[in-house]
Write a protein that holds these residues in place. Structure first.
Motif, PDB file in Angstrom:
ATOM      1  N   SER A  73      50.346  71.200  57.033  1.00 24.15           N
ATOM      2  CA  SER A  73      49.256  70.724  56.180  1.00 24.15           C
ATOM      3  C   SER A  73      48.409  69.688  56.900  1.00 24.15           C
ATOM      4  O   SER A  73      47.171  69.714  56.819  1.00 24.15           O
ATOM      5  CB  SER A  73      49.821  70.122  54.888  1.00 24.15           C
ATOM      6  OG  SER A  73      50.427  71.102  54.082  1.00 24.15           O
ATOM      7  N   LEU A  74      49.056  68.768  57.615  1.00 22.87           N
ATOM      8  CA  LEU A  74      48.317  67.749  58.355  1.00 22.87           C
ATOM      9  C   LEU A  74      47.398  68.374  59.402  1.00 22.87           C
ATOM     10  O   LEU A  74      46.267  67.908  59.607  1.00 22.87           O
ATOM     11  CB  LEU A  74      49.293  66.781  59.032  1.00 22.87           C
ATOM     12  CG  LEU A  74      49.935  65.723  58.141  1.00 22.87           C
ATOM     13  CD1 LEU A  74      51.083  65.031  58.878  1.00 22.87           C
ATOM     14  CD2 LEU A  74      48.896  64.708  57.688  1.00 22.87           C
ATOM     15  N   PHE A  75      47.879  69.433  60.045  1.00 30.07           N
ATOM     16  CA  PHE A  75      47.056  70.105  61.067  1.00 30.07           C
ATOM     17  C   PHE A  75      45.781  70.669  60.451  1.00 30.07           C
ATOM     18  O   PHE A  75      44.670  70.418  60.936  1.00 30.07           O
ATOM     19  CB  PHE A  75      47.861  71.231  61.727  1.00 30.07           C
ATOM     20  CG  PHE A  75      47.059  72.027  62.721  1.00 30.07           C
ATOM     21  CD1 PHE A  75      46.948  71.598  64.034  1.00 30.07           C
ATOM     22  CD2 PHE A  75      46.414  73.207  62.343  1.00 30.07           C
ATOM     23  CE1 PHE A  75      46.196  72.327  64.966  1.00 30.07           C
ATOM     24  CE2 PHE A  75      45.678  73.934  63.259  1.00 30.07           C
ATOM     25  CZ  PHE A  75      45.565  73.490  64.571  1.00 30.07           C
ATOM     26  N   TRP A  76      45.930  71.427  59.358  1.00 28.38           N
ATOM     27  CA  TRP A  76      44.757  72.072  58.765  1.00 28.38           C
ATOM     28  C   TRP A  76      43.873  71.078  58.022  1.00 28.38           C
ATOM     29  O   TRP A  76      42.634  71.199  58.052  1.00 28.38           O
ATOM     30  CB  TRP A  76      45.194  73.204  57.832  1.00 28.38           C
ATOM     31  CG  TRP A  76      45.746  74.370  58.575  1.00 28.38           C
ATOM     32  CD1 TRP A  76      47.036  74.807  58.592  1.00 28.38           C
ATOM     33  CD2 TRP A  76      45.027  75.246  59.450  1.00 28.38           C
ATOM     34  NE1 TRP A  76      47.176  75.885  59.415  1.00 28.38           N
ATOM     35  CE2 TRP A  76      45.956  76.185  59.959  1.00 28.38           C
ATOM     36  CE3 TRP A  76      43.691  75.333  59.860  1.00 28.38           C
ATOM     37  CZ2 TRP A  76      45.578  77.198  60.834  1.00 28.38           C
ATOM     38  CZ3 TRP A  76      43.331  76.328  60.743  1.00 28.38           C
ATOM     39  CH2 TRP A  76      44.260  77.247  61.222  1.00 28.38           C
ATOM     40  N   LEU A  77      44.461  70.087  57.366  1.00 31.09           N
ATOM     41  CA  LEU A  77      43.660  69.069  56.690  1.00 31.09           C
ATOM     42  C   LEU A  77      42.822  68.291  57.701  1.00 31.09           C
ATOM     43  O   LEU A  77      41.656  67.972  57.437  1.00 31.09           O
ATOM     44  CB  LEU A  77      44.570  68.113  55.906  1.00 31.09           C
ATOM     45  CG  LEU A  77      45.245  68.685  54.664  1.00 31.09           C
ATOM     46  CD1 LEU A  77      46.290  67.716  54.124  1.00 31.09           C
ATOM     47  CD2 LEU A  77      44.211  68.993  53.577  1.00 31.09           C
ATOM     48  N   SER A  78      43.414  67.985  58.851  1.00 30.45           N
ATOM     49  CA  SER A  78      42.688  67.245  59.884  1.00 30.45           C
ATOM     50  C   SER A  78      41.574  68.090  60.493  1.00 30.45           C
ATOM     51  O   SER A  78      40.455  67.602  60.700  1.00 30.45           O
ATOM     52  CB  SER A  78      43.662  66.805  60.981  1.00 30.45           C
ATOM     53  OG  SER A  78      44.665  65.953  60.470  1.00 30.45           O
ATOM     54  N   LEU A  79      41.876  69.353  60.767  1.00 29.62           N
ATOM     55  CA  LEU A  79      40.901  70.218  61.419  1.00 29.62           C
ATOM     56  C   LEU A  79      39.721  70.537  60.495  1.00 29.62           C
ATOM     57  O   LEU A  79      38.554  70.403  60.891  1.00 29.62           O
ATOM     58  CB  LEU A  79      41.575  71.515  61.867  1.00 29.62           C
ATOM     59  CG  LEU A  79      40.711  72.489  62.665  1.00 29.62           C
ATOM     60  CD1 LEU A  79      40.269  71.872  63.989  1.00 29.62           C
ATOM     61  CD2 LEU A  79      41.461  73.794  62.911  1.00 29.62           C
ATOM     62  N   LEU A  83      37.452  67.101  61.290  1.00 29.32           N
ATOM     63  CA  LEU A  83      36.621  67.547  62.415  1.00 29.32           C
ATOM     64  C   LEU A  83      35.526  68.538  61.997  1.00 29.32           C
ATOM     65  O   LEU A  83      34.344  68.339  62.298  1.00 29.32           O
ATOM     66  CB  LEU A  83      37.517  68.176  63.482  1.00 29.32           C
ATOM     67  CG  LEU A  83      38.126  67.218  64.510  1.00 29.32           C
ATOM     68  CD1 LEU A  83      39.141  67.944  65.377  1.00 29.32           C
ATOM     69  CD2 LEU A  83      37.025  66.614  65.382  1.00 29.32           C
ATOM     70  N   PHE A  84      35.921  69.599  61.305  1.00 30.26           N
ATOM     71  CA  PHE A  84      34.957  70.624  60.923  1.00 30.26           C
ATOM     72  C   PHE A  84      33.944  70.055  59.930  1.00 30.26           C
ATOM     73  O   PHE A  84      32.728  70.222  60.092  1.00 30.26           O
ATOM     74  CB  PHE A  84      35.694  71.825  60.326  1.00 30.26           C
ATOM     75  CG  PHE A  84      34.809  72.996  60.009  1.00 30.26           C
ATOM     76  CD1 PHE A  84      34.102  73.637  61.010  1.00 30.26           C
ATOM     77  CD2 PHE A  84      34.688  73.465  58.710  1.00 30.26           C
ATOM     78  CE1 PHE A  84      33.271  74.721  60.727  1.00 30.26           C
ATOM     79  CE2 PHE A  84      33.871  74.540  58.411  1.00 30.26           C
ATOM     80  CZ  PHE A  84      33.160  75.165  59.419  1.00 30.26           C
TER      81      PHE A  84
END
Length: 309
Positions: A73-79, A83-84
């Motif tokens: 979740s942290l990976f996709w929430l951050s990306l 960033l996006f």
């Protein structure tokens, strides 16, 4: 009927977070030599550094409570949510201006409220409809005013690109607000630590992209310009990411999803206020009416949730 203390605390955190986030729309305007993506990378490199420094003394203890699902979740929430989203915001600001971009993004409360309509503690949509109509009307009114006043310079394709980026930012952060709130409901870490973990993850992702997207271009600027870029990025990272992120996570845990979405209107109001200060003018009668509609919509939503409680 008295408002529950947890709701008061959640509203206070949400309003404070929205106020901090108003600066994110000024950052790209203050660094015209960088693209929206490049400024986003600078901001999140600073956010990652701040997060590592603050989290390092407690790293093992905090990570012990995380599951594999938390890291995913942290990976996709951050990306997507950092960033996006901010790359799109930065590009939108530089193509169509602060006002237009912030106003399109200002429709986030409507999408978040719709996403939370089936939650266990949700207020029926029929009762939220007047609130959503007020918010939508307010954003539409300011958008109409901003677009009618602006005379964009450049080719029409740039304006279309800016509008598309602003719309993309609207949908990406709406997804982030909903997904982040639902992950926080089950995560075994504090709201502040979750914000710092998000910063570490976003910083790591930014570091991977920094060399191909930043390395060659930064060498072309003089020292004074580079220092200015880094100071602006660090200021936005500290205020909006570290402080604002922690406040928003706390609000997400304390407020129903639909109400937390309505509080996001504060971000739009803060962006408009900073824009008025930057332009050294007062809002017009039309702008004041639109702002009144936005505030009325949030107050109405609060009243609905107070009755529900």
């Amino acid at each position: 009927m008295a408002i529950h203390p947890s709701m008061i605390k959640g509203l206070t955190c949400g309003v404070a977070a929205g106020s901090c986030w108003g600066v994110i729309f000024l950052g790209p305007a203050l660094t015209p030599g960088l693209s929206g993506t490049q400024f986003a990378l600078l901001r999140f490199l600073c956010y990652g550094l701040f997060s590592v420094v603050l989290l390092l003394p407690r790293w093992r203890k905090v990570c012990a409570g995380l599951t594999r699902a938390d890291w995913v979740s942290l990976f996709w929430l951050s990306l997507i949510g950092n960033l996006f989203y901010y790359s799109l915001v930065g590009t939108g600001v530089q193509q169509v201006g602060v006002a237009t971009t912030s106003l399109i993004v200002g429709l986030i409360p409507v999408l978040v409220a719709l996403a939370g309509r089936r939650d266990a503690n949700a207020v029926p949509m029929a009762r939220l409809a007047p609130s959503l109509c007020c918010v939508t009307a307010g954003v539409a009114l300011i958008s109409f005013h901003a677009l009618s006043q602006e005379n964009p310079v450049g080719e029409a394709i740039n304006s279309k690109l800016g509008l598309l980026c602003a719309a993309g930012a609207l949908f990406s952060w709406s997804w982030y607000a909903v997904s982040n709130a639902r992950r926080l409901a089950v995560a075994q870490v504090s709201a502040h630590d979750w914000a710092l973990l998000t910063g570490v993850m976003t910083g790591a992702q930014s570091l991977l992209l920094a060399v191909p997207l930043l390395g060659a271009d930064l060498h072309g600027y003089d020292t004074h310009t580079l220092i200015n870029y880094w100071l602006v990025a660090a200021g936005v990272a500290l205020l909006a990411s570290v402080v604002g992120g922690a406040l928003w996570n706390q609000a997400s845990r304390l407020l129903p999803l639909a109400l937390s979405g309505q509080v996001l209107v504060i971000e739009t109001l803060a962006a408009l206020l900073l824009g008025f200060l930057w332009e050294q003018r007062l809002p017009s009668a039309l702008e004041s009416m639109a702002i009144l509609l936005l505030v009325t919509g949030v107050a109405w939503c609060l009243w609905c949730h107070q009755r529900r409680g």
